[in-house]
Enzyme design. Structure first.
Site, PDB file in Angstrom:
ATOM      1  CB  CYS A 274      -0.918  -0.002   1.224  1.00  0.00           C
ATOM      2  SG  CYS A 274      -2.091  -1.355   1.206  1.00  0.00           S
TER       3      CYS A 274
HETATM    4  N1  NAD Z   1      -2.751  -6.108   1.878  1.00  0.00           N
HETATM    5  C1  NAD Z   1      -3.291  -5.099   2.519  1.00  0.00           C
HETATM    6  O1  NAD Z   1      -3.008  -4.917   3.701  1.00  0.00           O
HETATM    7  C2  NAD Z   1      -4.271  -4.151   1.853  1.00  0.00           C
HETATM    8  C3  NAD Z   1      -4.969  -3.246   2.668  1.00  0.00           C
HETATM    9  C4  NAD Z   1      -5.900  -2.391   2.092  1.00  0.00           C
HETATM   10  C5  NAD Z   1      -6.124  -2.430   0.720  1.00  0.00           C
HETATM   11  N2  NAD Z   1      -5.417  -3.291  -0.077  1.00  0.00           N
HETATM   12  C6  NAD Z   1      -5.722  -3.296  -1.504  1.00  0.00           C
HETATM   13  O2  NAD Z   1      -6.542  -4.431  -1.797  1.00  0.00           O
HETATM   14  C7  NAD Z   1      -6.221  -4.949  -3.084  1.00  0.00           C
HETATM   15  C8  NAD Z   1      -5.803  -6.398  -2.978  1.00  0.00           C
HETATM   16  O3  NAD Z   1      -4.633  -6.476  -2.169  1.00  0.00           O
HETATM   17  P1  NAD Z   1      -4.160  -7.828  -1.505  1.00  0.00           P
HETATM   18  O4  NAD Z   1      -3.103  -7.442  -0.517  1.00  0.00           O
HETATM   19  O5  NAD Z   1      -5.317  -8.637  -1.029  1.00  0.00           O
HETATM   20  O6  NAD Z   1      -3.488  -8.542  -2.765  1.00  0.00           O
HETATM   21  P2  NAD Z   1      -3.065 -10.101  -2.889  1.00  0.00           P
HETATM   22  O7  NAD Z   1      -2.023 -10.136  -3.937  1.00  0.00           O
HETATM   23  O8  NAD Z   1      -2.790 -10.657  -1.531  1.00  0.00           O
HETATM   24  O9  NAD Z   1      -4.381 -10.797  -3.415  1.00  0.00           O
HETATM   25  C9  NAD Z   1      -4.948 -10.547  -4.661  1.00  0.00           C
HETATM   26  C10 NAD Z   1      -5.491 -11.852  -5.224  1.00  0.00           C
HETATM   27  O10 NAD Z   1      -6.125 -11.557  -6.471  1.00  0.00           O
HETATM   28  C11 NAD Z   1      -5.875 -12.637  -7.352  1.00  0.00           C
HETATM   29  N3  NAD Z   1      -6.128 -12.210  -8.712  1.00  0.00           N
HETATM   30  C12 NAD Z   1      -5.335 -11.501  -9.556  1.00  0.00           C
HETATM   31  N4  NAD Z   1      -5.964 -11.306 -10.729  1.00  0.00           N
HETATM   32  C13 NAD Z   1      -7.172 -11.885 -10.637  1.00  0.00           C
HETATM   33  C14 NAD Z   1      -8.275 -12.018 -11.527  1.00  0.00           C
HETATM   34  N5  NAD Z   1      -8.256 -11.495 -12.749  1.00  0.00           N
HETATM   35  N6  NAD Z   1      -9.342 -12.707 -11.090  1.00  0.00           N
HETATM   36  C15 NAD Z   1      -9.371 -13.261  -9.852  1.00  0.00           C
HETATM   37  N7  NAD Z   1      -8.368 -13.150  -8.962  1.00  0.00           N
HETATM   38  C16 NAD Z   1      -7.285 -12.478  -9.356  1.00  0.00           C
HETATM   39  C17 NAD Z   1      -4.444 -13.018  -7.057  1.00  0.00           C
HETATM   40  O11 NAD Z   1      -4.142 -14.331  -7.479  1.00  0.00           O
HETATM   41  C18 NAD Z   1      -4.415 -12.886  -5.522  1.00  0.00           C
HETATM   42  O12 NAD Z   1      -4.743 -14.087  -4.877  1.00  0.00           O
HETATM   43  C19 NAD Z   1      -5.136  -4.021  -3.641  1.00  0.00           C
HETATM   44  O13 NAD Z   1      -5.736  -3.005  -4.379  1.00  0.00           O
HETATM   45  C20 NAD Z   1      -4.518  -3.429  -2.385  1.00  0.00           C
HETATM   46  O14 NAD Z   1      -3.940  -2.166  -2.616  1.00  0.00           O
HETATM   47  C21 NAD Z   1      -4.509  -4.175   0.487  1.00  0.00           C
END
Ligand code: NAD
Length: 437
Positions: A274
């Site tokens: 982030c």
């Molecule tokens: N990790 C955090 O602490 C956090 C906190 C707040 C917001 N976010 C936001 O949330 C979003 C996701 O982050 P995250 O940390 O969960 O990411 P992550 O990489 O842990 O998980 C994302 C998942 O999406 C899957 N994916 C990718 N393309 C796809 C598709 N076309 N169809 C289905 N699945 C697909 C990936 O395989 C993965 O499992 C981002 O925008 C991030 O900025 C993350």
């Protein structure tokens, strides 16, 4: 004629609605668990076959989510799939896919766009779509809305579209998905209303705002606020260091002010999915409006310079002992980007390791949360975590504290290490063999 909005609200309220979570990572998986805990049938979608198989077998791939939680999820009827045709079974679709930067440090919306495109053949009237991925203001209106409308369905009447940013803080035991208030904006009043109904069923406090853009910018404000303040405190660290003042002592003292001060802590650089990334989503979008986001750029510059500043400290510390980095044995403690988590995305430790290796050091790492150095988009190192003992620690010329995990025995490390460079303010008392960085 059926009022689809009222019908969907009714299904959400009586728990007969089926919820789909697309992207089962750090954000999507806890959310799926939250809905299942409130007795919703949940279907999880991911393109990663290994994750889907692990979940269906009752296993977790995220350290702070136990296998027992996945088994509880399965007991509630959860299933994970790579097959998007199951979208037709859903009442609500929540998108939690990555939003990284590309090689030019510009927003890479390909995951969000590809996911949206994969939904289109299966969308049917009466469904709610919620985007949770962090992104710039305008994404929902400009990228999702026209794609959804291209199916012939009218958003606000046939389909409902909202943006509701995730505020997950992995490893933080003080707050849960349920207790963290959730902001939401809808494309139309009907969209907002049905989105509020869904999230209010699983989250203690849902905070509506007037538009999806306002909700998108709210999330960016939160992360820009952190990035800029961490940049400020990193700059002050460098100044304090030159003046012979311990910045951690100063932050602790300033924190006794009961109003108007919030403590931020310096470190070896920014990490995680982030804070190093999200601010630049706004920088990019602001250019379209002829505006430069100077605070964001400056904080980025200061924060990005930290790993090299730390390496300068390492070079100096070794030099004082008539040693060079080249040929030295260096142990990096902690490769996760922050304490007590297993997430290595954008971790500054990786850059520290690369800089040390390129200067000719022999580098190992120890991290109880990351047993093997994982495959990363840009890095491939064949390393596994060194087990810490007085003997193993004493075998290194220098120990670099990069992440202050609670599971490290810092007392033993202090006693055993020949030389320590501490980037996290772990060691408060001055000692001849400890250098603050
Ligand atoms: N990790 C955090 O602490 C956090 C906190 C707040 C917001 N976010 C936001 O949330 C979003 C996701 O982050 P995250 O940390 O969960 O990411 P992550 O990489 O842990 O998980 C994302 C998942 O999406 C899957 N994916 C990718 N393309 C796809 C598709 N076309 N169809 C289905 N699945 C697909 C990936 O395989 C993965 O499992 C981002 O925008 C991030 O900025 C993350």
């Amino acid at each position: 004629m059926i009022d689809l909005h009222q019908e969907l609200a009714r299904r959400l309220e009586d728990r007969s609605a089926v919820i789909g979570v697309v992207g089962l990572g750090y954000v999507g998986l806890p959310l799926a668990i939250r809905f299942a805990d409130e007795r919703y049938k949940v279907i999880g979608f991911d393109v990663d076959v290994e994750k889907v198989s692990a979940l269906n077998a009752g296993a977790s791939y995220i350290e702070h989510i136990g296998a027992s939680q996945i088994q509880r999820l399965l007991a509630q009827g959860f299933e994970a799939t790579t097959d998007f045709s199951a979208i037709t079974q859903l009442d609500a679709i929540i998108i939690c896919v990555p939003t990284p930067l590309n090689q030019y440090r510009e927003p890479d919306l390909s995951f969000v766009v590809n996911t949206t495109e994969s939904l289109l053949p299966y969308l049917k009237p009466g469904q709610l779509v919620s985007l949770e991925s962090t992104t710039y203001p305008g994404t929902t209106d400009e990228e999702l809305l026209p794609r959804l409308q291209s199916t012939g369905h009218v958003v606000g009447r046939d389909l409902f579209l909202v943006y509701s940013p995730e505020r997950e803080d992995p490893g933080n035991k003080r707050f849960t998905t349920k207790s963290i208030p959730k902001v939401i904006g809808g494309c139309t009043p009907a969209c907002l209303s049905v989105g509020m109904t869904m999230y209010s069923a699983v989250i203690d406090r849902v905070v509506p705002v007037s538009s999806t853009k306002a909700a998108e910018l709210t999330k960016l404000l939160e992360n820009i606020h952190r990035a800029v303040n961490i940049g400020l405190v990193n700059e002050l660290k460098v100044v304090a260091d030159r003046m012979g003042i311990d910045i951690h002592e100063v932050i602790l003292a300033a924190s006794t002010k009961p109003f108007g001060f919030t403590a931020y802590y310096p470190g070896p650089g920014l990490g995680g999915h982030c804070i190093p990334i999200d601010p630049f989503y706004l920088t990019w979008k602001a250019r379209e409006f002829g505006i430069n986001t100077r605070f964001i750029e400056l904080a980025g510059e200061v924060n990005a310079s930290m790993p090299r500043w730390v390496i300068g400290k390492v070079v100096h510390a070794l030099n004082e002992r008539e040693q060079s980095v080249k040929g030295s044995k260096i142990l990096v403690l902690g490769i996760a980007y922050k304490k007590n988590v297993d997430d290595m995305r954008e971790s500054p430790s990786v850059e520290l390791i690369e800089l040390l290796l390129s200067a000719g050091a022999h580098v190992d790492y120890s991290d109880p949360h990351v047993p093997c150095f994982p495959k990363m988009r840009r890095h491939q190192l064949d390393l596994s975590s060194v087990v810490l003992s007085p003997e193993s620690v004493a075998a290194y010329d220098l120990v670099l504290v990069a992440t202050d995990h609670d599971r490290f025995d810092f007392g033993m490390i202090e006693k055993s290490a020949r030389l320590i460079v501490d980037t996290r303010g772990v060691y408060r008392e001055p000692a001849a063999h400890i250098v603050k960085a």
